[in-house]
Design a protein around this motif. Structure first.
Motif, PDB file in Angstrom:
ATOM      1  N   UNK A 598       5.231  -0.980  -8.957  1.00  8.27           N
ATOM      2  CA  UNK A 598       6.695  -0.968  -9.133  1.00  8.27           C
ATOM      3  C   UNK A 598       7.071  -0.254 -10.426  1.00  8.27           C
ATOM      4  N   UNK A 599       6.222  -0.415 -11.454  1.00  6.25           N
ATOM      5  CA  UNK A 599       6.483   0.234 -12.741  1.00  6.25           C
ATOM      6  C   UNK A 599       5.938   1.659 -12.808  1.00  6.25           C
ATOM      7  N   UNK A 603      -2.372   4.310 -11.904  1.00  5.03           N
ATOM      8  CA  UNK A 603      -3.773   4.150 -12.274  1.00  5.03           C
ATOM      9  C   UNK A 603      -4.127   2.668 -12.436  1.00  5.03           C
ATOM     10  N   UNK A 604      -3.247   1.919 -13.105  1.00  7.15           N
ATOM     11  CA  UNK A 604      -3.482   0.476 -13.274  1.00  7.15           C
ATOM     12  C   UNK A 604      -3.390  -0.258 -11.947  1.00  7.15           C
ATOM     13  N   UNK A 605      -2.425   0.132 -11.123  1.00  4.28           N
ATOM     14  CA  UNK A 605      -2.262  -0.502  -9.808  1.00  4.28           C
ATOM     15  C   UNK A 605      -3.538  -0.351  -8.982  1.00  4.28           C
ATOM     16  N   UNK A 606      -4.100   0.836  -9.014  1.00  4.49           N
ATOM     17  CA  UNK A 606      -5.325   1.112  -8.250  1.00  4.49           C
ATOM     18  C   UNK A 606      -6.495   0.285  -8.779  1.00  4.49           C
ATOM     19  N   UNK A 607      -6.587   0.169 -10.112  1.00  4.91           N
ATOM     20  CA  UNK A 607      -7.725  -0.569 -10.659  1.00  4.91           C
ATOM     21  C   UNK A 607      -7.615  -2.061 -10.397  1.00  4.91           C
ATOM     22  N   UNK A 608      -6.394  -2.591 -10.425  1.00  5.29           N
ATOM     23  CA  UNK A 608      -6.212  -4.001 -10.070  1.00  5.29           C
ATOM     24  C   UNK A 608      -6.624  -4.241  -8.610  1.00  5.29           C
ATOM     25  N   UNK A 671      -2.171   4.898  -4.262  1.00 10.34           N
ATOM     26  CA  UNK A 671      -2.030   3.558  -4.829  1.00 10.34           C
ATOM     27  C   UNK A 671      -1.459   2.586  -3.797  1.00 10.34           C
ATOM     28  N   UNK A 672      -0.434   3.040  -3.058  1.00  8.37           N
ATOM     29  CA  UNK A 672       0.207   2.199  -2.053  1.00  8.37           C
ATOM     30  C   UNK A 672      -0.796   1.824  -0.960  1.00  8.37           C
ATOM     31  N   UNK A 673      -1.563   2.817  -0.499  1.00  6.51           N
ATOM     32  CA  UNK A 673      -2.556   2.577   0.555  1.00  6.51           C
ATOM     33  C   UNK A 673      -3.676   1.650   0.062  1.00  6.51           C
ATOM     34  N   UNK A 677      -5.020  -1.863   1.451  1.00  3.53           N
ATOM     35  CA  UNK A 677      -6.418  -2.073   1.835  1.00  3.53           C
ATOM     36  C   UNK A 677      -6.963  -3.372   1.226  1.00  3.53           C
ATOM     37  N   UNK A 678      -6.638  -3.615  -0.049  1.00  2.00           N
ATOM     38  CA  UNK A 678      -7.115  -4.823  -0.720  1.00  2.00           C
ATOM     39  C   UNK A 678      -6.518  -6.073  -0.083  1.00  2.00           C
ATOM     40  N   UNK A 679      -5.244  -6.007   0.284  1.00  2.00           N
ATOM     41  CA  UNK A 679      -4.592  -7.146   0.945  1.00  2.00           C
ATOM     42  C   UNK A 679      -5.231  -7.443   2.291  1.00  2.00           C
ATOM     43  N   UNK A 680      -5.434  -6.408   3.074  1.00  2.00           N
ATOM     44  CA  UNK A 680      -6.019  -6.568   4.408  1.00  2.00           C
ATOM     45  C   UNK A 680      -7.433  -7.121   4.298  1.00  2.00           C
TER      46      UNK A 680
END
Length: 700
Positions: A598-599, A603-608, A671-673, A677-680
Motif C-alpha cells: 500500500x505504501x 521490495x519490502x512487500x516482496x521480502x515479507x 509484488x502483488x502476485x 502466492x504467499x496467501x494461497x
C-alpha cells in the motif's frame, strides 16, 4: 494486551514501541513462546541479564556519535529506569542495566524524544554500525566516512531482509588505512579509499572473533560509495537464505563463507542483483549534518600541576585535520561512568566544543572540535569530573566486557582483573603510559565481547579444576594478536591457562621479557620472532593447580568463593502449539507485506511475502519432526517431503514458487502476485495440516 500509548511523533517508531508493549503483555499472559519472545525483545535492544528479573538495555548509537542533548536524555532515562550508571561497549553503544522488563516500552519512548533508538541493538539483526571515532577529523583520512556509515545504518534499520537472520551481523567503517574500525574482524568491513577521484571503499567480508576467530577475506579491492548499500543488501539476502539456523555456534557469516567459498559467494551476490530494487544508492555526503564548533573566548586558567598537565596533553590530546582544533580523549575505566558526570560533560561540550562526543571501540570518550587555546580550560573542567587520567588508547587503557558482573555467559570476572592489571601497569611500568603499540583486552568468556583474541596480550575468562576436583576462576592467556592496517590483522595464540589470581604475575613476566629483549620491536613482531613455545616455557609453571591458596578460589572484584554459573535462565518456559504459532507469524508477515505494498515499498512487500512462505514451509516440516538448518534447506526439504511425494500439489515445485524472488525485479505487478502466492500457500498448507491432525485423531 497491554494498553500503552506514546507521545512519539514518528508513527513507525510509535508502532514499534506499542508492539513491544503488547508482546510483553502477551508473554506475561503465557500467550507467546519464550523463544519467540526472546527474539522479538532482543531486536528491540532488551537483553536478559545474569541477575534474574531484570534486563540489560542496549542503546544503539551509530558510529558512536552522541549529541549533547542525547547524552542528557540517556542520563535521565538511566536515572529513572536504572541505577544511574552508563556502560560504553566495544561496539560504541551504551548499555544500562537492572531495568524492569515491563518498563522497557516507556524507557524506549523516552529515548526516542531525542532520536535515540533501541531498535536492532541486539538479536539476529544488523548490529550497531561502528566506525573510527576520529572519522571526520582524522589527519590521515581521504574523506569522512560518517555520512556513509549513517546512510547504511538508516537503510537497513527495520529493513525486512535483516530482521530474523540466523545470527547477528556486524559492520564497520575505517577512516583510513590504519583500519581503526578493525575491518578484518567484521562480517563486512569498509576502508575508505579514493580511486580516480571517486570515493569508495575496500571491502572485507567474513571476519569474526569468538571461539574460532577468522580473518576476513577481501571481497572487493574497491567499490564506489554508491554501490555499498546494494552490495550489502545482496550479502544480507544470501546470509539470510543460506546461513545456518540450527546450530548457533555455526550461524555466523564466517562459517557460511568458509563452507561455500569466496568465489561461489560472489556468484550468489550477482544472481541476487535482479531482486534488488536500487542498483545504485547515491549518498549525499554534503547534506550530512556536521557538528559545528562554537566560537568562544578561552577563559583564563591557571594550571597548578604543569607536569601532570603536560603528561595528559601528550597522551590524551589528538591532532585534528581542521586547523586550530584538537580532539580530547577521555579514558573511561572499563567504559563505566555515571549520569552526574554525563550531564556535566554534555554541558561542557555544548558550550565550548561542537555539542557532541564520540564513543570509541576501546570504551572511551572523544571530544572533537576543541579550540587549541581551550585545551587548558578543558583540562581544568575535566579534572573536576575526574576525567583527566593520562593514557587514552595507550597500553594502560585496558578493554574489558562486563563478564560475570551482569552477563549470562560470563565465566570469570573481566572487570575485576582489568582494574588490577591497570594498577600494575601504572605503578610498575609507568613507561607504558604513553605506549600505544601495546594493546591489552579481556573477555569474560570465549564469545570475545572484549575482543581478547585480537589483542597483543589477551585474557579470556575460564575455570580450572584442582587435582581434588575443586573449581577456581581462571584466565586463558593469549599473545601475539594485532591490527596490521589496511584490512590485515593477526589473531592471538592461546599460550597458557592460569588461575585468575595469577593473571598479574603472568603479565609481569610478559612485560619484563618484552622490556629486556624486544630491542625496539613492536609486540606483534616480537611475539612472531620468538614464537608460542618461547612464551609457554616461562609461563608454564603458573598453570599448576596443585598448590592453590584459599585466595585463588575468589575471583577478582568478589568476596565470595567462586562458582561457575553460565547461562542462567531468564524466565520460565511456556507450553504452546509451535506449529500454530508459526502459521500466525506467517499471517503477520503477509499483513506486513500488504502494508508495504500500500505504501508502494515493493521490495519490502516482496521480502515479507518471501519470509511468510519460508515460515509456513518450516511449520510443515516441524510437524513431521524434520530438522532444518537454513532457509535454503527448508525450501529443498519441503519439495522432497511434500511435493515430489504428491502430498501437496502446488502445480510445480516449491522452489520455483519461492525463488521467483530473485528472478523478477521488485515491481508492483510482481509484488502483488507474490503476496497472493504467499496467501494461497499458507491457506493450502494450513488445510493440509488440519486434515492430517483430524486423521491422526480418528486413527487413534
Amino acid at each position: 494486551m497491554q494498553s500503552f500509548r506514546t507521545e512519539i511523533e514518528n508513527p513507525v517508531v510509535e508502532k514499534d514501541i506499542i508492539e513491544l508493549a503488547d508482546k510483553i503483555a502477551a508473554f506475561n499472559n503465557l500467550q507467546i513462546d519464550e523463544e519467540k519472545f526472546r527474539s522479538l525483545r532482543l531486536a528491540r535492544g532488551v537483553y536478559g541479564q545474569r541477575q534474574q528479573g531484570v534486563q540489560m538495555i542496549r542503546i544503539k548509537l551509530p558510529y558512536g556519535k552522541v549529541k549533547s542533548h542525547q547524552l542528557k536524555r540517556i542520563a535521565d532515562v538511566s536515572d529513572e529506569y536504572s541505577r544511574g550508571r552508563l556502560h560504553i561497549t566495544t561496539r560504541q553503544d551504551i548499555q544500562i542495566h537492572y531495568v524492569d522488563l515491563n518498563r522497557t516500552p516507556q524507557l524506549w519512548a523516552e529515548l526516542e524524544r531525542d532520536n535515540v533508538t533501541l531498535r536492532e541493538a541486539c538479536g539476529n539483526t544488523v548490529r550497531n554500525v561502528t566506525a573510527s571515532e576520529t572519522a571526520g577529523i582524522d589527519v590521515n583520512e581521504p574523506f569522512d566516512v560518517s555520512p556513509y556509515a549513517d546512510a547504511l545504518f538508516r537503510f537497513f534499520l527495520r529493513n525486512p531482509i535483516c530482521q530474523e537472520m540466523g545470527r547477528k551481523f556486524k559492520v564497520s567503517f575505517s577512516a583510513s588505512d590504519e583500519d581503526t574500525g578493525l575491518s578484518y574482524m567484521h562480517d563486512l568491513g569498509f576502508i575508505a579509499k579514493i580511486e580516480n577521484g571517486i570515493r569508495g571503499f575496500k571491502v572485507m567480508i567474513g571476519g569474526g572473533l569468538g571461539s574460532q576467530p577468522r580473518h576476513a577475506d577481501l571481497l572487493y579491492e574497491f567499490v564506489a560509495s554508491d554501490k555499498i548499500i546494494p552490495l550489502m543488501e545482496g550479502v544480507l539476502r544470501i546470509f539470510d537464505r543460506y546461513g545456518e539456523r540450527k546450530s548457533r555456534a555455526k550461524a555466523r557469516m564466517k562459517f557460511l563463507l568458509k563452507d561455500i567459498g569466496l568465489d561461489a559467494f560472489r556468484e550468489l551476490i550477482l544472481k541476487e542483483q535482479k531482486a534488488i530494487e536500487f542498483k545504485s544508492v547515491k549518498i549525499d555526503a554534503d547534506a550530512y549534518e556536521v557538528s559545528k564548533p562554537v566560537t568562544v573566548n578561552a577563559p583564563k586558567v591557571e594550571i597548578k600541576d604543569q607536569k601532570a598537565f603536560d603528561l595528559w596533553k601528550s597522551t590524551n590530546v589528538i591532532p585534528q585535520k581542521q586547523q586550530g582544533f584538537v580532539a580530547i580523549g577521555i579514558k573511561v575505566l572499563l567504559g563505566d561512568f555515571y549520569t552526574d558526570k554525563a550531564r556535566l560533560l554534555a554541558d561542557l561540550v555544548d558550550k565550548y566544543a561542537a555539542s557532541e562526543i564520540r564513543l570509541s571501540l576501546r570504551q572511551n570518550i572523544l571530544i572533537p572540535f576543541v579550540k587549541t587555546d581551550l585545551v587548558p580550560f578543558f583540562y581544568q573542567e575535566l579534572k573536576k569530573l575526574d576525567f583527566v587520567e593520562a593514557g587514552y588508547n595507550k597500553a594502560v587503557d585496558i578493554t574489558a566486557c562486563p563478564g560475570t558482573d551482569t552477563c549470562n555467559l560470563g565465566i570469570a570476572s573481566s572487570t575485576g582483573i582489568a582494574e588490577e592489571l591497570e594498577k600494575v601497569i601504572a605503578k610498575e611500568y609507568p613507561q607504558y603510559l604513553e605506549n600505544e603499540d601495546l594493546v591489552i583486552k579481556i573477555s569474560g568468556c570465549m564469545n570475545a565481547c572484549g575482543q581478547h583474541n585480537m589483542a597483543n596480550i589477551g585474557f579470556q575468562g575460564m575455570s580450572v579444576r584442582t587435582p581434588e576436583k575443586l573449581v577456581a576462576p581462571a584466565l586463558q592467556v593469549l599473545l601475539g594478536g594485532g591490527n596490521l592496517g589496511n584490512g590485515q590483522g593477526v589473531f592471538a595464540d592461546k599460550v597458557v591457562k592460569v588461575p585468575s589470581r595469577r593473571g598479574p604475575e603472568a603479565m609481569r613476566r610478559i612485560l619484563d621479557d618484552f622490556e629486556a629483549n624486544a630491542n625496539g620491536l613492536q609486540f606483534v613482531d616480537y611475539y612472531k620472532e620468538k614464537g608460542e613455545k618461547y612464551f609457554y616455557n616461562f609461563l608454564n609453571d603458573l598453570q599448576d593447580t596443585s598448590n592453590l591458596t584459599q585466595e585463588d578460589f575468589i575471583d577478582w572484584g568478589n568476596n565470595e568463593v567462586y562458582k561457575k554459573e553460565i547461562g542462567i535462565g531468564e524466565c520460565a518456559g511456556v507450553v504452546i502449539d509451535l506449529i500454530a504459532t508459526l502459521f500466525l507469524e506467517s499471517e503477520e508477515k503477509i499483513d506486513k507485506a500488504k502494508e508495504s505494498f500500500v505504501n508502494s515499498v515493493y521490495s519490502s512487500a516482496i521480502y515479507h511475502a518471501y519470509s511468510s512462505l519460508v515460515n509456513s514451509a518450516k511449520a510443515m516440516l516441524l510437524a513431521e519432526n524434520i530438522k532444518t538448518n537454513s532457509q535454503a534447506n527448508i525450501i529443498k526439504q519441503f519439495d522432497e517431503f511434500y511435493i515430489t511425494s504428491y502430498k501437496i500439489n502446488l502445480q510445480g515445485s516449491f522452489s520455483d514458487l519461492i525463488y521467483q524472488i530473485n528472478k523478477y525485479a521488485p515491481k508492483e505487478e510482481f509484488a502483488k502476485k507474490y503476496i497472493k502466492d504467499a496467501e494461497v500457500f499458507l491457506e493450502k498448507v494450513r488445510i493440509f495440516r488440519e486434515e492430517s491432525v483430524a486423521k491422526a485423531v480418528v486413527n487413534n
